[in-house]
Every structure is written in structure tokens, then in C-alpha cells.
Design an enzyme around this catalytic site. Structure first.
Site, mmCIF file in Angstrom:
data_model
loop_
_atom_site.group_PDB
_atom_site.id
_atom_site.type_symbol
_atom_site.label_atom_id
_atom_site.label_comp_id
_atom_site.label_asym_id
_atom_site.label_seq_id
_atom_site.Cartn_x
_atom_site.Cartn_y
_atom_site.Cartn_z
ATOM 1 N N CYS A 2 20.299 -186.734 36.194
ATOM 2 C CA CYS A 2 21.278 -185.650 36.091
ATOM 3 C C CYS A 2 22.662 -186.159 36.440
ATOM 4 C CB CYS A 2 20.958 -184.542 37.078
ATOM 5 S SG CYS A 2 19.331 -183.847 36.917
ATOM 6 N N ARG A 30 23.777 -191.236 31.187
ATOM 7 C CA ARG A 30 22.813 -191.208 32.280
ATOM 8 C C ARG A 30 21.460 -190.690 31.795
ATOM 9 N NH1 ARG A 30 25.200 -191.327 37.559
ATOM 10 N NH2 ARG A 30 23.640 -189.950 38.424
ATOM 11 N N TRP A 76 18.400 -184.067 33.656
ATOM 12 C CA TRP A 76 17.221 -184.879 33.356
ATOM 13 C C TRP A 76 16.144 -184.305 34.277
ATOM 14 C CZ3 TRP A 76 15.968 -189.605 30.757
ATOM 15 C CH2 TRP A 76 14.815 -190.240 31.209
ATOM 16 N N ASN A 102 22.210 -182.762 41.426
ATOM 17 C CA ASN A 102 21.565 -184.003 40.983
ATOM 18 C C ASN A 102 20.715 -184.488 42.141
ATOM 19 O OD1 ASN A 102 20.900 -186.610 40.127
ATOM 20 N ND2 ASN A 102 22.900 -187.447 40.686
ATOM 21 N N GLY A 103 19.419 -184.708 41.879
ATOM 22 C CA GLY A 103 18.523 -185.163 42.950
ATOM 23 C C GLY A 103 17.221 -184.398 42.858
ATOM 24 N N GLU A 466 13.601 -211.065 29.947
ATOM 25 C CA GLU A 466 14.733 -210.186 29.641
ATOM 26 C C GLU A 466 14.822 -209.922 28.133
ATOM 27 O OE1 GLU A 466 16.376 -208.192 31.170
ATOM 28 O OE2 GLU A 466 18.214 -207.845 30.037
ATOM 29 N N LYS A 470 14.654 -206.146 26.619
ATOM 30 C CA LYS A 470 15.726 -205.578 25.779
ATOM 31 C C LYS A 470 15.120 -205.032 24.495
ATOM 32 C CE LYS A 470 18.061 -205.173 28.006
ATOM 33 N NZ LYS A 470 18.631 -205.251 29.300
ATOM 34 N N GLU A 473 12.753 -201.827 25.070
ATOM 35 C CA GLU A 473 13.338 -200.563 25.533
ATOM 36 C C GLU A 473 14.191 -199.878 24.471
ATOM 37 O OE1 GLU A 473 16.197 -200.620 28.749
ATOM 38 O OE2 GLU A 473 16.813 -202.635 28.241
ATOM 39 N N HIS A 489 -3.865 -218.689 29.172
ATOM 40 C CA HIS A 489 -4.800 -218.071 30.112
ATOM 41 C C HIS A 489 -5.147 -216.636 29.707
ATOM 42 C CE1 HIS A 489 -4.590 -221.557 32.655
ATOM 43 N NE2 HIS A 489 -3.268 -221.522 32.593
ATOM 44 N N LYS A 589 20.267 -194.286 32.416
ATOM 45 C CA LYS A 589 21.023 -195.440 32.905
ATOM 46 C C LYS A 589 20.888 -195.609 34.416
ATOM 47 C CE LYS A 589 24.103 -198.733 32.301
ATOM 48 N NZ LYS A 589 23.548 -199.963 31.722
HETATM 49 C C1 F6R Z 1 17.209 -202.324 31.283
HETATM 50 C C2 F6R Z 1 17.837 -201.751 32.454
HETATM 51 C C3 F6R Z 1 16.968 -201.388 33.605
HETATM 52 C C4 F6R Z 1 17.737 -201.554 34.917
HETATM 53 C C5 F6R Z 1 16.899 -201.005 36.078
HETATM 54 C C6 F6R Z 1 17.596 -201.224 37.398
HETATM 55 O O1 F6R Z 1 18.137 -202.650 30.308
HETATM 56 O O2 F6R Z 1 19.019 -201.543 32.480
HETATM 57 O O3 F6R Z 1 15.790 -202.105 33.611
HETATM 58 O O4 F6R Z 1 18.007 -202.906 35.100
HETATM 59 O O5 F6R Z 1 16.687 -199.634 35.898
HETATM 60 O O6 F6R Z 1 18.841 -200.597 37.418
HETATM 61 P P1 F6R Z 1 19.984 -201.078 38.387
HETATM 62 O O7 F6R Z 1 20.389 -202.431 37.974
HETATM 63 O O8 F6R Z 1 21.074 -200.071 38.196
HETATM 64 O O9 F6R Z 1 19.401 -201.041 39.770
#
Ligand code: F6R
Length: 593
Positions: A2, A30, A76, A102-103, A466, A470, A473, A489, A589
Site C-alpha cells: 500500500c 509499489r 495492496w 499502510n501496514g 539474478e 529477472k 519475475e 546432481h 516494489k
Molecule cells: C527483484 C526484486 C526483489 C527485491 C527483494 C528485496 O527484481 O527487486 O527480489 O530484491 O524484494 O527488496 P529490497 O532490496 O528492497 O530489500
């Protein structure tokens, strides 16, 4: 997660709703499923519904609401399904108190039961609705708004950033926070509160950072902050080095590509933090162990940090997922530096771990968001200089995290060669970006895949992880990153002529062994794309496709450069599949639950 916004305009004649709408639009990265606004002009007006902002706006004309102050929300869901009734603002029974939150509240069931027994009627299934009812209950008992709000807060168990407006005390917005982010913005014409700086950056860069439990009072004459006992306190106003332009897409179709292209700058600006990092390193003379704690992409940056610090500084280094941290916390001591890596600086799993770690150990937070909660709680802080990142998939903040970690490790190990090498990274990345059309072409050859594997060894193992994260997701294609020696394995059983395997092959001591693993998947007819050095004839002859990188990039700094084509691949494959790379399904985010 949120997002909340509040704004009070000094000019009583000017409507606030268009500004609130623009601010919540700027919070949409977000992640959200519903939106709502409440404004005041003699009475409280509310417009809210389930859906994306443009849909709800089309239906309700959100900018068309009277009044010079109000609050807004993107939701959210944590408690209660997405619906119009559950959208915020939540109101008291008479519609005279409006709240955005938010929370999440752990004890809302108990509070709801108590309020229902007192005769309060609930409309939604949210946890938030207890807040306006509690405020009303205490106002009915004779408390003014600030005291009623304070008494309400004392009853809440959970995390919150809350903003309130009320018809009886109709010239102010009250707000507070606990374990959820909230900033205050000050401009010549208006005062703001907001979950995140990018929401209000078009209006002001002057920010006040309220601490947990402080009460914020915005009215037309200014901002007041009260401590937990109601005493007014002086707060510093800081000028954020971000600009509105940095938080906008500009000519780019998506934030993700804009942010990928900004990576050379993110590295250069983060390298400018060297003096600050040196001071921290000098202060950490006696450290015997290091433990990185992070989630997701930030975990992958941490893993690179482990390989590097162990290799250069010979300090035993662990990496722990923040959500699993409590199971290793007992092994910490004062000689162990616990490093938290986070772009947002707000991730709840990491925050919980930080609160445990700081009891026993020195803590360092490497974060991108200025004034975020981790910067308040950690003993040391390094701010990565990537600027605001709005694409849900972390790209430039990841490369900036790596830059900060590499600088830290280089200074710790007194390795001048590494520091020199790091200063060449922006140009290496530029060279990759200049060839992004090659990746666009490759993406058409790989978007058919249902499963992909990414293989790397040593310093290249986190690159594989990574790259896979990417892709999965944002493109929603299943992808796995593997330490290339581990494939035999088990997962080798899944390799066949329909499965693309992306092999990370920088020149260096791991090259030959990784090549053996490439042969293993080639023998199972995998479709191989190698990311390798220019002029690597062996990789070219054994792979269906190659993407080549400047041969001067060593395997040690490969994470900072070899990751970039994988970000581009994920981006272009996602476009090819018709998805929005900025807003992947079910993801947000900032993960504050
Ligand atoms: C993937 C991504 C997430 C964040 C994770 C941690 O692209 O962005 O995997 O890396 O949610 O978030 P932070 O870095 O904000 O603690």
C-alpha cells in the site's frame, strides 16, 4: 505494498484532488489493486474503488473533488479481498473520520470484537476499519482528535503508516508511523506526507523524516511534529538529491529500460561514495566475520559480496535470506559485522532481521532509499546512488549495490587494483548497452521457452541466479539459476532439445570447468546461449548463440557487467510475450509485510 499520501494546500481555493491523484499515480509501482481519495470542504468527500487508477479515474473522475486538503491511498491487500468496500479511505460510521493505512494490524480481530460490542458497525473486512471507529470512540469520550488518535495508536499491534482527516477538526491532517515508511514534504505552496519520496518529488525535494511513534500535524500554516508525549520537537529538513526527472519515464516506454540504461551513471555516482565507505571500513578494524542478510535480488548482490570478501580479504562471510535469519541469529557476536542489502531499505523481513542483529552485532545497511527505515536502525549506512527506481524488477539498484559492496571489499582488503578496475565498469556497461539490439534479436529466439536454465560458477553463480530471477519475475517463464557444477546432481535430467541454457562464461580461472558443464548440456541437446568474452572462439563454436563482452572484464568484476545483457534479455522477452515489464503479476516494489 500500500501507499499513502496526504496534502494540504496553503491556498484554500485550490482543489487538492488533482495533486493527490498525481501523487498516488507516482506510487503505483509499489503494486496495488484499488485506489481511493478523501478530501474536505465542509464535509468529507470520498471516491474509491477496486481497479487500476486509470479505470477507477475513468469511472469516478477522481480529480474532480472539492477541498484544499485530503488523503489518498493505493491498496495492496493484506486483510480483506480487493473490493470497493475494502478500498481506503476507511471511514467511521457517520463518514466524518477518514483514514488511510499502510501496514497490517495483528490484533484487529480483538479490537473489532470490542468495537462491535460497543455498538460500532463495520462495513469492510479490512483490519484498517478499526482505526476510524477507535478514533470516533475516543472522541465520543471527549478527547480531541490528536488525543483520540494517540489513544487509538496505543491500542494497535502491528505495522502502520496512517493519515487521518476529521470533520470536527477540519483544518488538519494527522499522521504517524510504526514499522512502515512515511515522509513529510514541504514546498512553498503545500505540505505533504507520503509513503515514498517519488510520489511527491514533482512538488518538493525538501523532506522531513519522522521517527517511529512521532505524531505529524499538517495544517495550512505548516508542519508540526510531536513526540510520544505530545511535546513539539524540532526536525531537520533535508534536501533530497533526486529530481522529478529522475523519477519519470521521459522518452522511454518503460521504467525498466530507462533504469537499465542509467546503470553506468549508477556505478559512477556510487563510486563517488568511496570516502564515506572508507570511513566505515576504518572504523571496522576488528571485524572477524561478516554476515550478509537480504532478500531476492539484494540476496544475489550479497552472494557476490561473499565470494569477493572471502577471496580478497580472507574474512569468513555468510549470506542469509532475511526471512530465515532468525534461525542463525544465535551464532552472532560482536566480532561479526552484519550487512543488510536492500534497495528500498524497508523490506520487513530484512527489518526484522536488523532488529535482531543489532542486539549483538555491529550492523551496516547498504540501501538506495534515503531516509528509509534501515538507515534509522543500522549503526552504519551506505547510500547507493542509483536514484529512484520504479520498475518492480531491480536493475540499476542491483548494480549500484554491487558497486558499493565491491568498493567496501576493495577498501577492506586494501586492493587498489580492484578499485581501479571498478572505475572502468561504467564504460564496460556502456559497451553492452550499445549492443542491446543484439539482445532484442536474441529475445525472439528464446521467448518460446517454457523452462530455462542459467549456469555460472564462482563469481558467475550469482549472475546466473539474478539472470533467472529477472526473467521469471517479469516474463513469467520458469527459469532456474544453478551453480554449473551442481547441475549433474539432479537438474540435468530436465535438459533436452527444448530447453535453453544460458551459460555465463567470463575469462578466468573458472572458465575451463564451466566449459565442461556447457559440454554436459550440449550433449543433452540443450539450446545454448553463452555470455562470453569477445573473441572466445570455443564458446562460439559450442553454443547456438553468443553475446560477447569486452575481454578485459575479469571474472571477478563480471557480476557488474555480465548481468546487464541478462536484464536486457528478460526485458525484451517480456515485451515479446506481451507483458508489462514494470508491473509483474502479484509483485510489489516494496515488501513491507
Ligand atoms: C527483484 C526484486 C526483489 C527485491 C527483494 C528485496 O527484481 O527487486 O527480489 O530484491 O524484494 O527488496 P529490497 O532490496 O528492497 O530489500
Amino acid at each position: 505494498m500500500c501507499g499513502i499520501v496526504g496534502c494540504i494546500l496553503k491556498d484554500k481555493e485550490k482543489p487538492v484532488a488533482p495533486i493527490l491523484l498525481e501523487c498516488v499515480e507516482n506510487l503505483d509501482y509499489r503494486g496495488y489493486d484499488s485506489v481511493g481519495i478523501a478530501t474536505f470542504d465542509g464535509s468529507i468527500h470520498v471516491k474509491k474503488d477496486k481497479g487500476k487508477i486509470p479505470e477507477v479515474d475513468e469511472k469516478l473522475n477522481l480529480a474532480d473533488m472539492p477541498g484544499n486538503f485530503g488523503i489518498a491511498h493505493v491498496r495492496w491487500p493484506s486483510t480483506g479481498v480487493p473490493s470497493k468496500i475494502n478500498a481506503h479511505p476507511q471511514l467511521d460510521q457517520a463518514g466524518t473520520i477518514a483514514v488511510v493505512h499502510n501496514g497490517s494490524l495483528k490484533n484487529y480481530d480483538e479490537l473489532k470484537g470490542e468495537l462491535i460490542a460497543d455498538g460500532f458497525k463495520f462495513k469492510s473486512t479490512t483490519d484498517t476499519e478499526v482505526i476510524p471507529h477507535l478514533i470516533r470512540k475516543y472522541m465520543n469520550e471527549g478527547f480531541d482528535l490528536e488525543h483520540a488518535f494517540r489513544k487509538t495508536i496505543e491500542r494497535l499491534d502491528g505495522s502502520y503508516a496512517i493519515a487521518v482527516i476529521c470533520e470536527e477538526e477540519n483544518n488538519k491532517i494527522l499522521a504517524t508511523r510504526y514499522q512502515s515508511p512515511l515522509k513529510i514534504g514541504v514546498s512553498d505552496d503545500a505540505y505533504f506526507i507520503s509513503s515514498d519520496i517519488p510520489a511527491i518529488i514533482d512538488y518538493t525535494r525538501k523532506i522531513i523524516l519522522p521517527a517511529e511513534g512521532e505524531m505529524i500535524i499538517l495544517d495550512e500554516s505548516g508542519v508540526k511534529v510531536h513526540d510520544e508525549n505530545g511535546n513539539e520537537i524540532e526536525k531537520e529538513t533535508v534536501l533530497i538529491p533526486w529530481t522529478a526527472q529522475m523519477a519519470n519515464k521521459g522518452e522511454h516506454p518503460y521504467f525498466m529500460i530507462k533504469e537499465i540504461l542509467e546503470q553506468p551513471d549508477a556505478v559512477e555516482f556510487t563510486l563517488d561514495e568511496m570516502d564515506n565507505i572508507r570511513k566505515i571500513v576504518d572504523d571496522l578494524d576488528n571485524i572477524k566475520n561478516i554476515c550478509f542478510v537480504a532478500c531476492g535480488t539484494s540476496y544475489h548482490a550479497s552472494l557476490s559480496g561473499k565470494y569477493l570478501i572471502q577471496h580478497l580479504a580472507k574474512i569468513k562471510t555468510d549470506v542469509v535470506l532475511a526471512s530465515e535469519f532468525k534461525y542463525t541469529a544465535d551464532t552472532l557476536d560482536e566480532d561479526t559485522l552484519v550487512i543488510f542489502i536492500s534497495q528500498s531499505g524497508e523490506t520487513l523481513d530484512s527489518m526484522n532481521a536488523l532488529r535482531i542483529a543489532k542486539e549483538t552485532s555491529p550492523t551496516l545497511a547498504i540501501v538506495n532509499n534515503i531516509g528509509s527505515s534501515m538507515t534509522e536502525e543500522a549503526k552504519y549506512t551506505i547510500i547507493t546512488q542509483a536514484g529512484p527506481e520504479k520498475g518492480v524488477a531491480a536493475t540499476k539498484t542491483y548494480i549500484a549495490q554491487l558497486t558499493a559492496i565491491y568498493l567496501f571489499a576493495g577498501l577492506l582488503a586494501k586492493d587498489d587494483d580492484l578499485i581501479e578496475e571498478l572505475h572502468k565498469v561504467p564504460n564496460y556497461i556502456r559497451e553492452v548497452l550499445e549492443k542491446s539490439e543484439e539482445i532484442e534479436v536474441l529475445s525472439k529466439r528464446y521467448s518460446f521457452a517454457e523452462d530455462l536454465f542459467y549456469l555460472g560458477r564462482g563469481f558467475s553463480y550469482p549472475i546466473a541466479l539474478e539472470g533467472a530471477l529477472k526473467l521469471k519475475e517479469i516474463s513469467l517463464i520458469h527459469a532456474e539459476g544453478y551453480a554449473s557444477g551442481e547441475l549433474k546432481h539432479g537438474p540435468l535430467a530436465l535438459i533436452n532439445h527444448r530447453v535453453p541454457v544460458i551459460v555465463i562464461l567470463p575469462p578466468g580461472s573458472d572458465y575451463e570447468e564451466t566449459m565442461v558443464n556447457l559440454e554436459e548440456v550440449k550433449a543433452r541437446k540443450a539450446i545454448i546461449l553463452s555470455i562470453c568474452a569477445e573473441g572466445d572462439g570455443k564458446a562460439e563454436c559450442k553454443s547456438r548463440d553468443v553475446f560477447t563482452i569486452n575481454p578485459n572484464v575479469s571474472e571477478m568484476v563480471a557480476p557488474l557487467v555480465y548481468t546487464v545483457p541478462l536484464q536486457l534479455l528478460a526485458y525484451y522477452v517480456t515485451l515479446e510475450k506481451g507483458h508489462d515489464p514494470d508491473k509483474p503479476e502479484n509483485l510489489a516494489k516494496v515488501i513491507t509485510v
